[in-house]
Design a protein around this motif. Structure first.
Motif, short mmCIF file in Angstrom:
data_model
loop_
_atom_site.label_atom_id
_atom_site.label_comp_id
_atom_site.label_asym_id
_atom_site.label_seq_id
_atom_site.Cartn_x
_atom_site.Cartn_y
_atom_site.Cartn_z
N LYS A 290 1.81 1.78 -3.56
CA LYS A 290 0.65 2.29 -4.31
C LYS A 290 0.42 3.76 -3.99
CE LYS A 290 -3.20 0.08 -4.58
NZ LYS A 290 -4.41 -0.66 -4.15
N LEU A 291 0.60 4.14 -2.75
CA LEU A 291 0.47 5.55 -2.35
C LEU A 291 1.46 6.40 -3.13
CD1 LEU A 291 -0.36 7.95 -0.54
CD2 LEU A 291 1.21 7.05 1.21
N ILE B 23 -4.10 4.41 4.71
CA ILE B 23 -3.84 5.35 3.61
C ILE B 23 -4.89 6.45 3.60
CG2 ILE B 23 -3.73 5.63 1.10
CD1 ILE B 23 -1.28 4.21 2.24
N TYR C 149 -7.96 8.76 -5.18
CA TYR C 149 -8.43 7.37 -5.13
C TYR C 149 -8.60 6.78 -6.52
CZ TYR C 149 -8.84 7.99 -0.16
OH TYR C 149 -8.54 8.22 1.16
N ALA D 213 0.50 6.62 -6.85
CA ALA D 213 -0.67 7.48 -7.04
C ALA D 213 -0.29 8.95 -6.92
CB ALA D 213 -1.75 7.12 -6.02
N THR E 80 0.83 -1.21 0.00
CA THR E 80 0.00 0.00 0.00
C THR E 80 0.86 1.26 0.00
OG1 THR E 80 -0.16 -0.20 2.41
CG2 THR E 80 -2.02 -1.02 1.10
N ASP F 212 -5.51 0.03 3.34
CA ASP F 212 -6.22 1.09 2.64
C ASP F 212 -6.83 2.09 3.63
OD1 ASP F 212 -5.58 -0.06 0.23
OD2 ASP F 212 -7.54 -1.06 -0.03
N TYR G 152 -5.07 5.83 -7.21
CA TYR G 152 -4.67 4.74 -6.31
C TYR G 152 -5.17 3.38 -6.80
CZ TYR G 152 -4.03 2.40 -1.74
OH TYR G 152 -3.66 1.55 -0.72
#
Length: 229
Positions: free
Chosen positions: A100-101, A135, A150, A104, A97, A132, A153
């Motif tokens: 992914k943060l 986040i 989002y 994004a 995550t 998530d 993301y």
């Protein structure tokens, strides 16, 4: 008394003069391949042009990356148009995550604005950013467009980048972080830069990286200039 390069570097770092110039290195010996830096087995492609590409491989959970961040950011700013600086968040089990943060934020052009705040969320505010929900708790503290974040993301682009991460890390031979790649072929890191300096603090180790980067950027510039037009 003759002073070795590593001893001389340690003395200067200890007095707050970590950013040695290439001219200083010329007097005591330049960084050595296989010691302060190494060549990748296979050079990776870089964009054509005069700028030298710098890639920092890092992770938000990594305390050593957190310690290096302000030093690396300041060094990169001082390079001006000489370099193209980018970061890549590594993939590690349990912190997907966080990657992914980063991807994004990168897709939205918000890394520079929020990079330090993400580090602080993890290392100071104890938000581990591993779910998530965690986040979301971080994003709620920012002024970023929530819908845009989002969408990014959960986007195919971010999922694809994450899927490619193992190959990217293998191509750049990344097995620890922070690690810096210069011109798609020269690898160094704070621990490599400080080899031979004996017992040093993490701050001294991080500062020792700067003259090595200066040297490698200059080396890459000269070699690029010598290529046939």
């Amino acid at each position: 008394m003759q002073i070795s390069k590593r001893r001389f570097t340690k003395m200067l770092v200890g007095t707050g003069l970590g950013a040695l110039t290439n001219s200083v290195f010329a007097g005591v010996g330049a960084p050595e391949m296989g010691v302060e830096y190494r060549l990748l087995r296979q050079a990776q492609s870089v964009a054509a042009g005069s700028k030298i590409q710098i890639i920092e491989f890092f992770a938000y959970y990594c305390p050593h990356c957190y310690a290096l961040e302000p030093i690396m950011t300041e060094w990169a700013k001082k390079q001006g148009d000489k370099i193209e600086f980018k970061r890549i968040h590594v993939l590690n089990p349990g912190v997907e995550t966080q990657q992914k943060l980063f991807f994004a934020l990168d897709a939205l052009g918000k890394v520079e604005e929020l990079h330090t705040k993400v580090f602080e969320a993890y290392h100071i505010k104890r938000n581990r950013l591993m779910t998530d929900e965690q986040i979301r708790a971080f994003i709620d503290t920012t002024t970023i467009d929530k819908s845009a974040f989002y969408n990014a993301y959960k986007s195919f682009t971010v999922i694809t980048k994450q899927g490619r991460s193992p190959r990217v890390m293998a191509d750049y031979e990344i097995d620890s972080w922070p690690t810096v790649i210069v011109d798609g072929r020269l690898q160094t890191s704070p621990s490599m830069a400080a080899r031979g300096m004996g017992r040093v603090t993490e701050q001294e180790q991080n500062e020792a990286l700067l003259p090595v980067l200066d040297f490698l950027v200059s080396k890459a510039q000269k070699e690029k200039a010598a290529l046939p037009k």
